[in-house]
Design an enzyme around this catalytic site. Structure first.
Site, PDB file in Angstrom:
ATOM      1  N   LYS A  55      -0.822  -1.202  -4.725  1.00 12.17           N
ATOM      2  CA  LYS A  55      -1.644  -0.005  -4.978  1.00 12.17           C
ATOM      3  C   LYS A  55      -0.682   1.120  -5.383  1.00 12.17           C
ATOM      4  O   LYS A  55      -0.185   1.854  -4.509  1.00 12.17           O
ATOM      5  CB  LYS A  55      -2.403   0.399  -3.711  1.00 12.17           C
ATOM      6  N   ASP A  84       0.859  -1.184   0.000  1.00 10.73           N
ATOM      7  CA  ASP A  84       0.000   0.000   0.000  1.00 10.73           C
ATOM      8  C   ASP A  84       0.897   1.237   0.000  1.00 10.73           C
ATOM      9  O   ASP A  84       1.304   1.726  -1.047  1.00 10.73           O
ATOM     10  CB  ASP A  84      -0.907  -0.094   1.234  1.00 10.73           C
TER      11      ASP A  84
HETATM   12  P1  IMP Z   1       1.961  -0.684   3.712  1.00  7.32           P
HETATM   13  O1  IMP Z   1       2.983  -0.862   4.788  1.00  7.32           O
HETATM   14  O2  IMP Z   1       1.247   0.646   3.808  1.00  7.32           O
HETATM   15  O3  IMP Z   1       2.516  -0.924   2.315  1.00  7.32           O
HETATM   16  O4  IMP Z   1       0.816  -1.734   3.975  1.00  7.32           O
HETATM   17  C1  IMP Z   1       1.038  -3.066   3.757  1.00  7.32           C
HETATM   18  C2  IMP Z   1       0.196  -3.937   4.666  1.00  7.32           C
HETATM   19  O5  IMP Z   1      -1.054  -3.331   4.995  1.00  7.32           O
HETATM   20  C3  IMP Z   1      -0.162  -5.206   3.922  1.00  7.32           C
HETATM   21  O6  IMP Z   1       0.784  -6.221   4.187  1.00  7.32           O
HETATM   22  C4  IMP Z   1      -1.525  -5.540   4.481  1.00  7.32           C
HETATM   23  O7  IMP Z   1      -1.383  -6.336   5.636  1.00  7.32           O
HETATM   24  C5  IMP Z   1      -2.128  -4.226   4.859  1.00  7.32           C
HETATM   25  N1  IMP Z   1      -3.045  -3.719   3.808  1.00  7.32           N
HETATM   26  C6  IMP Z   1      -2.829  -2.716   2.927  1.00  7.32           C
HETATM   27  N2  IMP Z   1      -3.879  -2.516   2.123  1.00  7.32           N
HETATM   28  C7  IMP Z   1      -4.804  -3.437   2.503  1.00  7.32           C
HETATM   29  C8  IMP Z   1      -6.136  -3.767   2.010  1.00  7.32           C
HETATM   30  O8  IMP Z   1      -6.685  -3.170   1.060  1.00  7.32           O
HETATM   31  N3  IMP Z   1      -6.750  -4.794   2.631  1.00  7.32           N
HETATM   32  C9  IMP Z   1      -6.192  -5.492   3.666  1.00  7.32           C
HETATM   33  N4  IMP Z   1      -4.965  -5.222   4.151  1.00  7.32           N
HETATM   34  C10 IMP Z   1      -4.274  -4.209   3.567  1.00  7.32           C
END
Ligand code: IMP
Ligand code: MG
Length: 187
Positions: free
Chosen positions: A143, A115
């Protein structure tokens, strides 16, 4: 007892929120097979270590590994960043460390979804300290519009819009990981 009211082709109801079909099982599996073949090709003379990021990646990794045709090893990290919310807390904490020594190894980090990129950045920085021979990242979903950190995702299942998704390992407050397809929150 709470139940998933109706996993069918139409929608999943969670309280008042409606999740609609986004990526169906067959499409996910087809893409995972392609990723497995690509990784097998790229690592044909190597013995990579797949490092799954718990909890979300466990289903993806278990399906992916079946398409890996080279000797490989598996280990897991457990991170926490989301709590029970749909929006990241912006903080990452390590809940379970690796068991294997990755020094000099070819490692492939396996994520369910990238994300903001914070989790991957955190892992990359940590792994760097252990001096792996190489490090790549494979995520089922990315994303791109949400990325805030400078991270490279080498193997991507699907680029998706910045919307909340559940199923196939992805949770909402720890639930719905068991859905075999991926559903998106209807806005
Ligand atoms: P980041 O650290 O912001 O890249 O988020 C990554 C983590 O957030 C992923 O490993 C997921 O566990 C969680 N995550 C991000 N987007 C979603 C979503 O749309 N649905 C469920 N979990 C998400
Ligand atoms: Mg995760």
């Amino acid at each position: 007892m709470s139940e998933i009211k109706n996993e069918n082709v139409d929608q999943v109801l969670i309280g008042k929120e409606v999740f609609v079909p986004f990526l169906e099982e067959a499409k996910i599996q087809k893409r995972i097979k392609e990723l497995g073949e690509q990784i097998s090709q790229d690592y044909k003379d190597k013995t990579p270590v797949f490092i799954g990021v718990l909890n979300g990646s466990f289903i993806f990794l278990s399906d992916l590994i079946k398409h890996i045709k080279v000797d490989c090893e598996i280990d897991f990290f457990k991170l926490s960043s989301y709590g029970d919310e749909k929006i990241s807390s912006g903080k990452v904490t390590m809940l379970k460390e690796l068991n294997c020594d990755v020094t000099g190894r070819d490692i492939i980090i396996i994520e369910d979804i990238v994300d903001s990129g914070l989790s991957i950045k955190f892992i990359e920085d940590l792994m760097d300290q252990h001096k792996p021979a190489s490090m790549k990242v494979c995520s089922l979903l990315v994303k791109p519009d949400s990325l805030r950190y400078n991270v490279k995702i080498h193997y991507i299942g699907f680029d998706i819009p910045s919307k909340f998704v559940i199923g196939y390992g992805l949770d909402y407050a720890q639930k719905y990981r068991n859905l075999t397809s991926i559903y998106v929150l209807r806005e």
